[in-house]
Design an enzyme around this catalytic site. Structure first.
Site, PDB file in Angstrom:
ATOM      1  N   HIS A   1       9.916 -25.350  11.447  1.00  0.00           N
ATOM      2  CA  HIS A   1       9.995 -23.702  11.319  1.00  0.00           C
ATOM      3  C   HIS A   1       8.926 -23.232  11.726  1.00  0.00           C
ATOM      4  CE1 HIS A   1       7.895 -24.872   7.511  1.00  0.00           C
ATOM      5  NE2 HIS A   1       7.375 -23.702   7.523  1.00  0.00           N
TER       6      HIS A   1
ATOM      7  N   HIS B   1      -2.936 -18.935   2.358  1.00  0.00           N
ATOM      8  CA  HIS B   1      -1.741 -19.430   1.418  1.00  0.00           C
ATOM      9  C   HIS B   1      -2.105 -20.779   1.428  1.00  0.00           C
ATOM     10  CE1 HIS B   1      -0.557 -20.647   5.363  1.00  0.00           C
ATOM     11  NE2 HIS B   1       0.711 -21.407   5.192  1.00  0.00           N
TER      12      HIS B   1
END
Length: 313
Positions: free
Chosen positions: A115, A179
């Site tokens: 992705h 993140h």
């Protein structure tokens, strides 16, 4: 100008663990504006810098940089499976030029991408294969990791190759910002997980679904207030985006990997794709063209600081 830059966060959690509808709409509007700019630009080639998340690259052989001469999306999470339209002769020429420019670039004739590559292609162009694309991988999860300086040098070498290319080129950096999702580390992984990140190509649909379910569950817990994952760091995100926007190469070169992990999280190293993409754009345009921040929000549901920068249309 025949060069355009977009640096954009990605997340596999869209549609699985979403923030409030107004935040989803806000991000959608920002991405739609970027896509409209890309459509007006009408690229003849996309040069895409992106990471992997142990879906296409594994520890049996982990390059720092790799160019796909042919590439296939594995179709993880909501991304589409299928081939990317890689112009092989141009990819080979790019690889030769980058290696001759002093970068130890690996080449894959059967690159698998996830992705991190597929999402920006789909969101900015509508398909995996709407435009020819040079897929450029940067290792962002598996120590040892290159630093920002080396990512910049890699991108600049690609940009010098692009400088004399008589095509409209869209340069994309995909990843980040702060993140720290539950990506396994070899030194602490259980034996079955260690084997998956060493040689986990082509898992069964059931195995891929189980892994994705674990990621979704961790994101839901994080959004609900669990502190097992490192908190997002909007201050770090904004400082990094400012350094990219101003192309402050001395400031970017000064970032250290241990500080990136401490301040942005283990997966914040994905922003090396932004560094490489901005350096490629800078080299391809000889420093012309302004960059500007287009969006930023810390989104716990997506376990990411989510942002975008582009060159002025």
């Amino acid at each position: 100008m025949k060069r355009h830059l977009v640096c954009l966060s990605h997340t596999p959690l869209k549609g699985h663990v979403d923030p409030l509808p107004e935040v989803v709409a806000e991000v959608g509007d920002a991405v739609a504006q970027l896509r409209a700019e890309v459509e007006r630009f009408e690229p003849e080639l996309v040069v895409l810098f992106a990471p992997d998340h142990y879906n296409g690259f594994f520890l049996d052989l982990m390059p720092q940089f790799c160019l796909g001469v042919a590439a296939q999306s594995v179709g993880d999470f909501a991304s589409r499976p299928g081939p990317l339209d890689v112009p092989r002769a141009l990819a080979e020429a790019c690889a030769e030029a980058v290696v001759a420019d002093g970068i130890d670039l690996a080449v894959s004739w059967r690159m698998q991408v996830d992705h991190g590559f597929a999402q920006p292609l789909e969101e900015l162009t509508g398909a995996l294969d709407r435009h020819p694309v040079l897929p450029l991988f940067i290792n962002s999860v598996a120590p040892p990791l290159v630093d920002f300086r080396r990512a910049r040098e890699f991108g600049a070498a690609v940009g010098r190759f692009l400088r004399n290319l008589d095509q409209r080129v869209l340069v994309v950096g995909s990843g980040g910002l702060s993140h720290n999702p539950p990506v396994p580390q070899l030194r602490s992984a259980a034996p079955d997980v260690a084997e998956r990140i060493i040689a986990g190509r082509n898992p069964t649909p059931e195995a891929r679904q189980a892994r994705q379910a674990r990621t979704i569950a961790a994101a839901r817990a994080f959004a609900a207030g669990s502190n097992e994952l490192r908190a997002l760091n909007p201050d770090w995100d904004r400082r990094f985006m400012r350094d990219i926007e101003t192309r402050d190469w001395s400031a970017l070169d000064a970032y250290r990997n241990d500080a990136i992990s401490a301040d942005g999280g283990a997966s914040a190293h994905e922003v090396k794709t932004w560094v490489a993409a901005a350096a490629a754009f800078d080299a391809a345009t000889a420093g012309a063209g302004a960059l500007r921040r287009r969006y930023y929000r810390a989104i716990p549901e997506w376990v990411a600081g989510f942002g975008a920068i582009s060159s002025a249309p």
